[in-house]
Design a protein around this motif. Structure first.
Motif, mmCIF file in Angstrom:
data_model
loop_
_atom_site.group_PDB
_atom_site.id
_atom_site.type_symbol
_atom_site.label_atom_id
_atom_site.label_comp_id
_atom_site.label_asym_id
_atom_site.label_seq_id
_atom_site.Cartn_x
_atom_site.Cartn_y
_atom_site.Cartn_z
ATOM 1 N N GLU A 178 0.836 -1.213 0.000
ATOM 2 C CA GLU A 178 0.000 0.000 0.000
ATOM 3 C C GLU A 178 0.867 1.258 0.000
ATOM 4 O OE1 GLU A 178 -2.973 1.971 3.138
ATOM 5 O OE2 GLU A 178 -3.560 -0.055 2.516
ATOM 6 N N GLU A 179 1.974 1.246 0.775
ATOM 7 C CA GLU A 179 2.874 2.394 0.813
ATOM 8 C C GLU A 179 3.519 2.631 -0.548
ATOM 9 O OE1 GLU A 179 5.716 2.266 3.992
ATOM 10 O OE2 GLU A 179 4.173 1.742 5.448
ATOM 11 N N LEU A 180 3.925 1.554 -1.224
ATOM 12 C CA LEU A 180 4.521 1.688 -2.551
ATOM 13 C C LEU A 180 3.499 2.225 -3.543
ATOM 14 C CD1 LEU A 180 6.731 -1.517 -2.834
ATOM 15 C CD2 LEU A 180 7.489 0.845 -2.578
ATOM 16 N N GLN A 181 2.258 1.769 -3.440
ATOM 17 C CA GLN A 181 1.217 2.252 -4.338
ATOM 18 C C GLN A 181 0.959 3.737 -4.095
ATOM 19 O OE1 GLN A 181 -2.574 0.276 -4.054
ATOM 20 N NE2 GLN A 181 -3.296 1.213 -5.940
ATOM 21 N N LEU A 182 0.848 4.137 -2.829
ATOM 22 C CA LEU A 182 0.646 5.547 -2.508
ATOM 23 C C LEU A 182 1.806 6.378 -3.038
ATOM 24 C CD1 LEU A 182 -0.858 7.863 -1.110
ATOM 25 C CD2 LEU A 182 0.355 7.238 1.002
ATOM 26 N N HIS A 183 3.025 5.906 -2.804
ATOM 27 C CA HIS A 183 4.216 6.605 -3.281
ATOM 28 C C HIS A 183 4.156 6.803 -4.796
ATOM 29 C CE1 HIS A 183 8.472 7.767 -2.951
ATOM 30 N NE2 HIS A 183 8.621 7.149 -4.114
ATOM 31 N N SER A 184 3.818 5.768 -5.508
ATOM 32 C CA SER A 184 3.738 5.814 -6.971
ATOM 33 C C SER A 184 2.623 6.755 -7.437
ATOM 34 C CB SER A 184 3.504 4.411 -7.519
ATOM 35 O OG SER A 184 3.370 4.434 -8.913
ATOM 36 N N VAL A 185 1.471 6.662 -6.808
ATOM 37 C CA VAL A 185 0.339 7.511 -7.193
ATOM 38 C C VAL A 185 0.661 8.980 -6.935
ATOM 39 C CG1 VAL A 185 -2.049 8.129 -6.612
ATOM 40 C CG2 VAL A 185 -1.433 5.733 -6.968
ATOM 41 N N GLY B 19 3.634 10.404 -6.878
ATOM 42 C CA GLY B 19 4.599 10.822 -7.901
ATOM 43 C C GLY B 19 3.909 11.088 -9.229
ATOM 44 N N ASP B 20 2.996 10.194 -9.600
ATOM 45 C CA ASP B 20 2.247 10.373 -10.846
ATOM 46 C C ASP B 20 1.362 11.614 -10.786
ATOM 47 O OD1 ASP B 20 3.383 8.084 -11.877
ATOM 48 O OD2 ASP B 20 1.603 6.828 -11.579
ATOM 49 N N LEU B 21 0.746 11.856 -9.637
ATOM 50 C CA LEU B 21 -0.131 13.011 -9.479
ATOM 51 C C LEU B 21 0.632 14.319 -9.693
ATOM 52 C CD1 LEU B 21 -2.903 14.221 -8.681
ATOM 53 C CD2 LEU B 21 -2.129 14.111 -6.296
ATOM 54 N N SER C 230 3.483 14.696 -11.297
ATOM 55 C CA SER C 230 3.947 14.738 -12.683
ATOM 56 C C SER C 230 2.824 15.130 -13.643
ATOM 57 C CB SER C 230 4.519 13.379 -13.070
ATOM 58 O OG SER C 230 4.929 13.384 -14.409
ATOM 59 N N VAL C 231 1.671 14.492 -13.517
ATOM 60 C CA VAL C 231 0.570 14.788 -14.434
ATOM 61 C C VAL C 231 0.027 16.206 -14.191
ATOM 62 C CG1 VAL C 231 -1.406 13.842 -13.124
ATOM 63 C CG2 VAL C 231 -1.366 13.691 -15.606
ATOM 64 N N ASN C 232 0.108 16.670 -12.949
ATOM 65 C CA ASN C 232 -0.310 18.047 -12.667
ATOM 66 C C ASN C 232 0.586 19.050 -13.389
ATOM 67 O OD1 ASN C 232 -1.836 20.138 -11.173
ATOM 68 N ND2 ASN C 232 0.166 20.493 -10.261
ATOM 69 N N HIS C 233 1.888 18.795 -13.373
ATOM 70 C CA HIS C 233 2.814 19.678 -14.095
ATOM 71 C C HIS C 233 2.511 19.667 -15.595
ATOM 72 C CE1 HIS C 233 5.232 20.906 -10.745
ATOM 73 N NE2 HIS C 233 5.607 19.675 -10.457
ATOM 74 N N ARG C 234 2.261 18.483 -16.136
ATOM 75 C CA ARG C 234 1.932 18.381 -17.561
ATOM 76 C C ARG C 234 0.638 19.121 -17.883
ATOM 77 N NH1 ARG C 234 1.757 12.382 -19.254
ATOM 78 N NH2 ARG C 234 1.193 13.354 -21.235
ATOM 79 N N LEU C 235 -0.367 18.964 -17.032
ATOM 80 C CA LEU C 235 -1.646 19.641 -17.232
ATOM 81 C C LEU C 235 -1.476 21.160 -17.181
ATOM 82 C CD1 LEU C 235 -4.731 19.369 -17.578
ATOM 83 C CD2 LEU C 235 -4.883 19.330 -15.075
ATOM 84 N N THR C 236 -0.683 21.631 -16.243
ATOM 85 C CA THR C 236 -0.423 23.069 -16.121
ATOM 86 C C THR C 236 0.273 23.608 -17.366
ATOM 87 O OG1 THR C 236 -0.291 22.867 -13.721
ATOM 88 C CG2 THR C 236 0.693 24.832 -14.695
#
Length: 153
Positions: A3-10, A12-14, A16-22
Motif C-alpha cells: 500500500e505504501e509503494l502504491q501511494l508513493h507511486s500515485v 509521484g504520478d499526481l 507529474s501529471v499536474n505539471h503536464r496539465l499546467t
C-alpha cells in the motif's frame, strides 16, 4: 508495504501529471505571462501577507527575482505593501483585490482552454476528478493548518 509503494507511486504520478496539465493549459491559452506572476498572487491569496524574503522562500525563487516580480505586480496594482505591525521598518506584501480578480480571470481562461480536452468525460469520471480535487485540497489544508500552529503534518 504494498500500500505504501502504491501511494508513493500515485503521488509521484499526481505531481507529474499536474505539471503536464499546467503546461498544457498555459500553452493552449497562448499567454506569454510568466507563471511566476500567478504563483505569487496565489501564494499571497492562500497564505496571506508576508515579507518579501518569506514570499521568495515559499515561492522557491531568489530574493532578487521576487523583488522584480513584486515590482511588476505593484506597477499593475495587483499587490499592496503594508507596514509590518511587528516591525514598522519592514513591509508585508499582500494580494490586492485587483490581483485576486486577475488570478480568478486567469483560472477561468485556463479552465476554458482545457474544456475541449476533457469534454468527453463520463459523469462518473468527472465525479472522480472532483473527488480527487477535494482530497488533495483537504490534505493541503491540513498541512497549512499544521504549519500555522507549528505542528508537523
Amino acid at each position: 508495504m504494498h500500500e505504501e509503494l502504491q501511494l508513493h507511486s500515485v503521488l509521484g504520478d499526481l505531481v507529474s501529471v499536474n505539471h503536464r496539465l499546467t503546461r498544457l493549459a498555459a500553452s493552449v491559452t497562448g499567454s506569454t505571462e510568466s507563471p511566476a506572476v500567478w504563483r505569487t498572487i496565489a501564494v499571497l491569496r492562500d497564505l496571506g501577507p508576508m515579507r518579501l524574503g518569506e514570499l521568495a522562500r515559499v515561492s522557491r525563487v531568489s530574493q532578487p527575482t521576487m523583488t522584480k516580480l513584486v515590482h511588476t505586480l505593484d506597477e499593475r496594482g495587483w499587490i499592496r505593501r503594508i507596514v509590518d505591525a511587528s516591525d514598522s521598518r519592514a513591509w508585508l506584501i499582500s494580494a490586492d483585490p485587483s490581483g485576486l480578480a486577475a488570478l480568478d480571470a486567469w483560472r477561468e481562461e485556463l479552465a476554458a482552454a482545457l474544456e475541449p480536452t476533457f469534454a468527453g468525460l463520463a459523469d462518473d469520471e468527472l465525479a472522480t476528478l472532483a473527488a480527487a480535487v477535494d482530497i488533495v485540497r483537504g490534505r493541503l489544508e491540513l498541512v497549512r493548518a499544521a504549519a500555522s500552529t507549528g505542528a508537523v503534518a
